[in-house]
Design a protein around this motif. Structure first.
Motif, PDB file in Angstrom:
ATOM      1  N   THR A  74       0.830  -1.205   0.000  1.00  0.00           N
ATOM      2  CA  THR A  74       0.000   0.000   0.000  1.00  0.00           C
ATOM      3  C   THR A  74       0.868   1.259   0.000  1.00  0.00           C
ATOM      4  O   THR A  74       0.525   2.242  -0.667  1.00  0.00           O
ATOM      5  CB  THR A  74      -0.974   0.032   1.194  1.00  0.00           C
ATOM      6  OG1 THR A  74      -0.256  -0.090   2.408  1.00  0.00           O
ATOM      7  CG2 THR A  74      -2.008  -1.068   1.091  1.00  0.00           C
ATOM      8  N   LEU A  75       1.976   1.236   0.738  1.00  0.00           N
ATOM      9  CA  LEU A  75       2.878   2.396   0.699  1.00  0.00           C
ATOM     10  C   LEU A  75       3.489   2.568  -0.689  1.00  0.00           C
ATOM     11  O   LEU A  75       3.643   3.693  -1.183  1.00  0.00           O
ATOM     12  CB  LEU A  75       3.982   2.260   1.750  1.00  0.00           C
ATOM     13  CG  LEU A  75       3.588   2.552   3.194  1.00  0.00           C
ATOM     14  CD1 LEU A  75       4.727   2.213   4.137  1.00  0.00           C
ATOM     15  CD2 LEU A  75       3.158   3.994   3.369  1.00  0.00           C
ATOM     16  N   ALA A  76       3.824   1.464  -1.344  1.00  0.00           N
ATOM     17  CA  ALA A  76       4.378   1.537  -2.699  1.00  0.00           C
ATOM     18  C   ALA A  76       3.334   2.053  -3.687  1.00  0.00           C
ATOM     19  O   ALA A  76       3.642   2.882  -4.557  1.00  0.00           O
ATOM     20  CB  ALA A  76       4.896   0.173  -3.140  1.00  0.00           C
ATOM     21  N   ALA A  77       2.099   1.602  -3.549  1.00  0.00           N
ATOM     22  CA  ALA A  77       1.026   2.098  -4.421  1.00  0.00           C
ATOM     23  C   ALA A  77       0.813   3.592  -4.197  1.00  0.00           C
ATOM     24  O   ALA A  77       0.657   4.361  -5.151  1.00  0.00           O
ATOM     25  CB  ALA A  77      -0.265   1.325  -4.159  1.00  0.00           C
ATOM     26  N   GLY A  78       0.823   4.002  -2.940  1.00  0.00           N
ATOM     27  CA  GLY A  78       0.690   5.425  -2.637  1.00  0.00           C
ATOM     28  C   GLY A  78       1.862   6.224  -3.167  1.00  0.00           C
ATOM     29  O   GLY A  78       1.693   7.337  -3.676  1.00  0.00           O
ATOM     30  N   LEU A  80       3.687   5.514  -5.818  1.00  0.00           N
ATOM     31  CA  LEU A  80       3.531   5.654  -7.267  1.00  0.00           C
ATOM     32  C   LEU A  80       2.490   6.714  -7.615  1.00  0.00           C
ATOM     33  O   LEU A  80       2.676   7.505  -8.538  1.00  0.00           O
ATOM     34  CB  LEU A  80       3.162   4.312  -7.899  1.00  0.00           C
ATOM     35  CG  LEU A  80       4.298   3.309  -8.007  1.00  0.00           C
ATOM     36  CD1 LEU A  80       3.770   1.961  -8.499  1.00  0.00           C
ATOM     37  CD2 LEU A  80       5.374   3.817  -8.933  1.00  0.00           C
ATOM     38  N   GLY A  81       1.405   6.727  -6.853  1.00  0.00           N
ATOM     39  CA  GLY A  81       0.389   7.759  -7.058  1.00  0.00           C
ATOM     40  C   GLY A  81       0.913   9.149  -6.747  1.00  0.00           C
ATOM     41  O   GLY A  81       0.522  10.135  -7.372  1.00  0.00           O
ATOM     42  N   TYR A  82       1.814   9.228  -5.798  1.00  0.00           N
ATOM     43  CA  TYR A  82       2.450  10.507  -5.423  1.00  0.00           C
ATOM     44  C   TYR A  82       3.440  10.937  -6.495  1.00  0.00           C
ATOM     45  O   TYR A  82       3.579  12.126  -6.788  1.00  0.00           O
ATOM     46  CB  TYR A  82       3.168  10.303  -4.086  1.00  0.00           C
ATOM     47  CG  TYR A  82       3.538  11.557  -3.341  1.00  0.00           C
ATOM     48  CD1 TYR A  82       2.637  12.150  -2.477  1.00  0.00           C
ATOM     49  CD2 TYR A  82       4.804  12.114  -3.458  1.00  0.00           C
ATOM     50  CE1 TYR A  82       2.974  13.286  -1.762  1.00  0.00           C
ATOM     51  CE2 TYR A  82       5.150  13.244  -2.751  1.00  0.00           C
ATOM     52  CZ  TYR A  82       4.229  13.830  -1.891  1.00  0.00           C
ATOM     53  OH  TYR A  82       4.572  14.951  -1.199  1.00  0.00           O
ATOM     54  N   LEU A  83       4.116   9.969  -7.083  1.00  0.00           N
ATOM     55  CA  LEU A  83       5.175  10.260  -8.052  1.00  0.00           C
ATOM     56  C   LEU A  83       4.633  10.774  -9.383  1.00  0.00           C
ATOM     57  O   LEU A  83       5.258  11.626 -10.019  1.00  0.00           O
ATOM     58  CB  LEU A  83       6.014   9.001  -8.272  1.00  0.00           C
ATOM     59  CG  LEU A  83       7.274   9.119  -9.098  1.00  0.00           C
ATOM     60  CD1 LEU A  83       8.232  10.121  -8.488  1.00  0.00           C
ATOM     61  CD2 LEU A  83       7.944   7.752  -9.212  1.00  0.00           C
ATOM     62  N   LEU A  84       3.483  10.302  -9.812  1.00  0.00           N
ATOM     63  CA  LEU A  84       2.972  10.672 -11.127  1.00  0.00           C
ATOM     64  C   LEU A  84       2.760  12.180 -11.285  1.00  0.00           C
ATOM     65  O   LEU A  84       3.304  12.784 -12.211  1.00  0.00           O
ATOM     66  CB  LEU A  84       1.691   9.900 -11.442  1.00  0.00           C
ATOM     67  CG  LEU A  84       1.090  10.207 -12.808  1.00  0.00           C
ATOM     68  CD1 LEU A  84       2.044   9.810 -13.925  1.00  0.00           C
ATOM     69  CD2 LEU A  84      -0.236   9.505 -12.971  1.00  0.00           C
ATOM     70  N   PRO A  85       2.003  12.863 -10.411  1.00  0.00           N
ATOM     71  CA  PRO A  85       1.850  14.314 -10.576  1.00  0.00           C
ATOM     72  C   PRO A  85       3.181  15.064 -10.448  1.00  0.00           C
ATOM     73  O   PRO A  85       3.401  16.057 -11.140  1.00  0.00           O
ATOM     74  CB  PRO A  85       0.894  14.724  -9.454  1.00  0.00           C
ATOM     75  CG  PRO A  85       0.229  13.479  -9.026  1.00  0.00           C
ATOM     76  CD  PRO A  85       1.173  12.362  -9.307  1.00  0.00           C
ATOM     77  N   ALA A 126       1.002  21.331  -6.871  1.00  0.00           N
ATOM     78  CA  ALA A 126       1.545  20.069  -7.381  1.00  0.00           C
ATOM     79  C   ALA A 126       1.696  19.061  -6.250  1.00  0.00           C
ATOM     80  O   ALA A 126       1.398  17.870  -6.424  1.00  0.00           O
ATOM     81  CB  ALA A 126       2.890  20.314  -8.066  1.00  0.00           C
ATOM     82  N   LEU A 127       2.134  19.525  -5.103  1.00  0.00           N
ATOM     83  CA  LEU A 127       2.284  18.624  -3.949  1.00  0.00           C
ATOM     84  C   LEU A 127       0.918  18.175  -3.422  1.00  0.00           C
ATOM     85  O   LEU A 127       0.764  17.015  -3.017  1.00  0.00           O
ATOM     86  CB  LEU A 127       3.092  19.304  -2.845  1.00  0.00           C
ATOM     87  CG  LEU A 127       4.579  19.448  -3.181  1.00  0.00           C
ATOM     88  CD1 LEU A 127       5.247  20.459  -2.271  1.00  0.00           C
ATOM     89  CD2 LEU A 127       5.260  18.102  -3.098  1.00  0.00           C
ATOM     90  N   ALA A 128      -0.064  19.066  -3.446  1.00  0.00           N
ATOM     91  CA  ALA A 128      -1.415  18.663  -3.042  1.00  0.00           C
ATOM     92  C   ALA A 128      -1.960  17.614  -4.012  1.00  0.00           C
ATOM     93  O   ALA A 128      -2.591  16.633  -3.595  1.00  0.00           O
ATOM     94  CB  ALA A 128      -2.334  19.878  -2.989  1.00  0.00           C
ATOM     95  N   GLY A 129      -1.699  17.804  -5.311  1.00  0.00           N
ATOM     96  CA  GLY A 129      -2.102  16.797  -6.297  1.00  0.00           C
ATOM     97  C   GLY A 129      -1.396  15.474  -6.081  1.00  0.00           C
ATOM     98  O   GLY A 129      -1.985  14.409  -6.261  1.00  0.00           O
ATOM     99  N   ALA A 130      -0.136  15.538  -5.664  1.00  0.00           N
ATOM    100  CA  ALA A 130       0.610  14.310  -5.378  1.00  0.00           C
ATOM    101  C   ALA A 130       0.003  13.587  -4.179  1.00  0.00           C
ATOM    102  O   ALA A 130      -0.123  12.359  -4.194  1.00  0.00           O
ATOM    103  CB  ALA A 130       2.077  14.632  -5.125  1.00  0.00           C
ATOM    104  N   CYS A 131      -0.374  14.343  -3.157  1.00  0.00           N
ATOM    105  CA  CYS A 131      -1.013  13.719  -1.986  1.00  0.00           C
ATOM    106  C   CYS A 131      -2.333  13.064  -2.383  1.00  0.00           C
ATOM    107  O   CYS A 131      -2.630  11.938  -1.955  1.00  0.00           O
ATOM    108  CB  CYS A 131      -1.244  14.760  -0.895  1.00  0.00           C
ATOM    109  SG  CYS A 131       0.266  15.324  -0.096  1.00  0.00           S
ATOM    110  N   ASN A 137      -4.536   6.247  -5.652  1.00  0.00           N
ATOM    111  CA  ASN A 137      -3.868   5.078  -6.227  1.00  0.00           C
ATOM    112  C   ASN A 137      -3.892   3.874  -5.285  1.00  0.00           C
ATOM    113  O   ASN A 137      -3.271   2.864  -5.557  1.00  0.00           O
ATOM    114  CB  ASN A 137      -2.430   5.422  -6.616  1.00  0.00           C
ATOM    115  CG  ASN A 137      -1.855   4.452  -7.610  1.00  0.00           C
ATOM    116  OD1 ASN A 137      -2.517   4.069  -8.559  1.00  0.00           O
ATOM    117  ND2 ASN A 137      -0.618   4.048  -7.380  1.00  0.00           N
ATOM    118  N   GLY A 138      -4.592   3.993  -4.188  1.00  0.00           N
ATOM    119  CA  GLY A 138      -4.725   2.860  -3.278  1.00  0.00           C
ATOM    120  C   GLY A 138      -3.721   2.842  -2.152  1.00  0.00           C
ATOM    121  O   GLY A 138      -3.515   1.811  -1.519  1.00  0.00           O
ATOM    122  N   GLY A 139      -3.098   3.973  -1.888  1.00  0.00           N
ATOM    123  CA  GLY A 139      -2.098   4.030  -0.830  1.00  0.00           C
ATOM    124  C   GLY A 139      -2.674   4.052   0.573  1.00  0.00           C
ATOM    125  O   GLY A 139      -1.991   3.714   1.528  1.00  0.00           O
TER     126      GLY A 139
END
Length: 170
Positions: A74-78, A80-85, A126-131, A137-139
């Protein structure tokens, strides 16, 4: 693949730029390459210390989880979701920097004004979008907490460096 390494590297690069921004405009000397480098290193050092907070939080989550494998996933999924934006944002910044360094003077000034200036102001969004990406992303809430702490850490670098070293104008 774990997104931890790219995220940490992105945070450290951002911290170095934050150190530079804390110093920029504070010194009227023409040749200030050493001062710029020193400001970037100061930002890097402060950012490295502040980024220990989200890293420690993620590590603590993994060490205290009933199912460490699930917590890691779940941390890895989160992550990846954080990394995309942030990848989209970093690409826009890199394109603006490339235009600034490669184009003639007038065009590079325009790239600075319409590219890097507004992008600096959009960093918190951008950081808010990353959060949000981390959560979507399921984090889960643990990834959101780590993401919010990381965002707060990178946003705190520039004011911390400014307050510590550049409060007075020379």
């Amino acid at each position: 693949m774990t997104p931890a390494l790219p995220l940490v590297l992105l945070g450290l690069v951002d911290a170095a730029f934050s150190g530079f921004r804390a110093y920029a405009g504070r010194d009227a000397r023409v040749r200030k390459h050493r001062a710029n480098l020193r400001a970037g290193l100061r930002g890097l050092a402060v950012g490295a210390v502040l980024l220990l907070i989200p890293v420690s939080t993620a590590t603590l989550r993994l060490l205290t989880a009933a199912d460490p494998r699930h917590a890691y996933e779940t941390l890895a999924a989160g992550g990846l979701g954080y990394l995309l934006p942030l990848t989209v944002y970093a690409t826009a910044v890199l394109l603006s920097l490339a235009a600034y360094f490669l184009l003639p003077f007038r065009a590079s000034t325009l790239a600075m004004v319409i590219g890097l200036g507004p992008l600096t102001l959009l960093r918190p969004l951008a950081l808010a979008g990353a959060c949000l990406g981390s959560l979507l992303n399921g984090g889960g809430w643990a990834s959101l907490l780590v993401g919010v702490l990381a965002a707060a850490a990178v946003l705190a670098v520039e004011p911390a460096v400014h307050r510590r070293w550049y409060r007075r104008i020379r």
